[in-house]
Motif scaffolding. Structure first.
Motif, short mmCIF file in Angstrom:
data_model
loop_
_atom_site.label_atom_id
_atom_site.label_comp_id
_atom_site.label_asym_id
_atom_site.label_seq_id
_atom_site.Cartn_x
_atom_site.Cartn_y
_atom_site.Cartn_z
N TYR A 38 0.83 -1.25 -0.01
CA TYR A 38 -0.21 0.03 0.14
C TYR A 38 0.89 1.35 0.17
O TYR A 38 0.65 2.42 -0.70
CB TYR A 38 -1.15 0.02 1.13
N TYR A 41 2.35 1.69 -3.45
CA TYR A 41 1.24 2.39 -4.35
C TYR A 41 1.16 3.82 -4.13
O TYR A 41 1.25 4.58 -4.87
CB TYR A 41 -0.15 1.62 -3.92
N THR A 42 1.28 4.19 -3.01
CA THR A 42 0.90 5.82 -2.40
C THR A 42 2.24 6.24 -3.04
O THR A 42 2.15 7.51 -3.60
CB THR A 42 1.00 5.78 -0.86
N TRP A 46 2.49 9.85 -5.68
CA TRP A 46 3.21 10.91 -5.57
C TRP A 46 3.91 11.61 -6.82
O TRP A 46 3.43 12.61 -7.32
CB TRP A 46 4.07 10.90 -4.27
N LEU A 79 -0.93 13.34 0.14
CA LEU A 79 -0.26 12.41 0.05
C LEU A 79 1.28 12.61 0.76
O LEU A 79 1.80 11.56 1.38
CB LEU A 79 0.39 12.34 -1.60
N ASP A 82 0.33 11.28 4.27
CA ASP A 82 0.43 9.67 4.19
C ASP A 82 1.58 9.20 4.12
O ASP A 82 1.88 8.22 4.99
CB ASP A 82 -0.65 9.42 2.87
N LEU A 83 2.54 9.65 3.25
CA LEU A 83 3.96 9.04 3.10
C LEU A 83 4.72 9.32 4.40
O LEU A 83 5.46 8.37 4.64
CB LEU A 83 4.42 9.70 1.99
N ASP A 130 -10.62 9.10 -8.24
CA ASP A 130 -10.22 9.21 -6.79
C ASP A 130 -11.48 9.44 -5.76
O ASP A 130 -11.89 8.80 -4.67
CB ASP A 130 -9.35 10.29 -6.43
N ARG A 138 -9.81 3.56 0.56
CA ARG A 138 -9.53 4.14 1.78
C ARG A 138 -10.36 2.98 2.81
O ARG A 138 -9.80 2.87 3.90
CB ARG A 138 -10.57 5.49 2.00
N PHE A 156 -4.82 10.87 1.42
CA PHE A 156 -5.05 11.15 0.19
C PHE A 156 -6.55 10.86 -0.51
O PHE A 156 -7.00 11.85 -1.25
CB PHE A 156 -4.44 10.11 -0.62
N TYR A 157 -7.38 10.15 0.04
CA TYR A 157 -8.81 9.77 -0.28
C TYR A 157 -9.68 10.56 0.46
O TYR A 157 -10.78 10.57 0.13
CB TYR A 157 -8.95 8.14 0.03
#
Length: 215
Positions: A38, A41-42, A46, A79, A82-83, A130, A138, A156-157
């Motif tokens: 996951y 993918y994230t 980016w 994003l 999240d990262l 999205d 999500r 992100f979602y």
């Protein structure tokens, strides 16, 4: 003749299904992959959103692409949060684009630079996707890896600045229907939507090779 938004939806339906049913996405949504898949993918997202959003400024005044440049859609800051949550504060130093992701981001940048209609095609396939299917991802991520609801890891979602996604999508489709281009250009935009889905599917394929399920 069908409204332009309907033409786009119909023309890209097959590719849309192919992207959504890729092995990687099926495995991810089925909870069969770890959080590392996951996160990877994230990271790829980016690169694509960096290409979409760092090029948006000059397009804001463009008669074709300008109406679509909406800051409330922008995903890059979310994003990055999240990262930081997934990879830690040093996430930038380990960020690595797959070759398929590089091709995707390069095409987005090329369209942003040279072809506003093409930029709209990529904008549509990403952001409307999205707002719709992204919510399934999500929900799965929260349940599978225990992220806080709408919190770090899945920001992100979460489109905090869009109070009514259904109304927003309706208004977006109206913008598409009123796009200021001729019929020939509309067909080129439709073709670019198909290309965007194909580029996205190639990223899924590459991720599937990186995260194969042991037989």
């Amino acid at each position: 003749m069908d409204a332009f938004s309907a033409q786009i939806r119909t023309a890209s339906h097959e590719q849309h299904v192919e992207a959504e049913t890729s092995t990687f996405m099926s495995d991810l949504l089925g909870g069969r992959l770890g959080v590392d898949a996951y996160a990877r993918y994230t990271e790829q997202l980016w690169f694509v959103y960096e290409a979409l959003e760092t090029t948006a400024g000059p397009l804001a005044s463009d008669p074709v692409a300008g109406p679509f440049v909406r800051p409330e859609l922008f995903r890059l800051a979310s994003l990055e949060r999240d990262l930081a949550h997934l990879r830690g504060p040093g996430w930038r130093s380990t960020l690595r684009a797959l070759p398929a992701t590089r091709r995707y981001a390069a095409r987005v940048e090329e369209c942003a630079r040279t072809w506003p209609g093409g930029y709209v095609a990529h904008h549509y396939t990403r952001y409307l996707g999205d707002l719709s299917g992204g919510q399934i991802i999500r929900d799965t991520a929260e349940r599978t890896w225990g992220f806080a609801r709408k919190g770090d890891g899945v920001r992100f979602y979460v489109f905090e600045e869009i109070g009514n996604p259904a109304a927003f999508k309706r208004a977006y489709r109206e913008l598409l229907d009123g796009i200021r281009v001729d019929e020939l250009e509309k067909q080129r935009v439709v073709a670019e939507c198909k290309r965007a889905f194909a580029l996205n599917t190639a990223v899924f394929r590459a991720l599937g090779e990186e995260f194969p399920l042991s037989a």
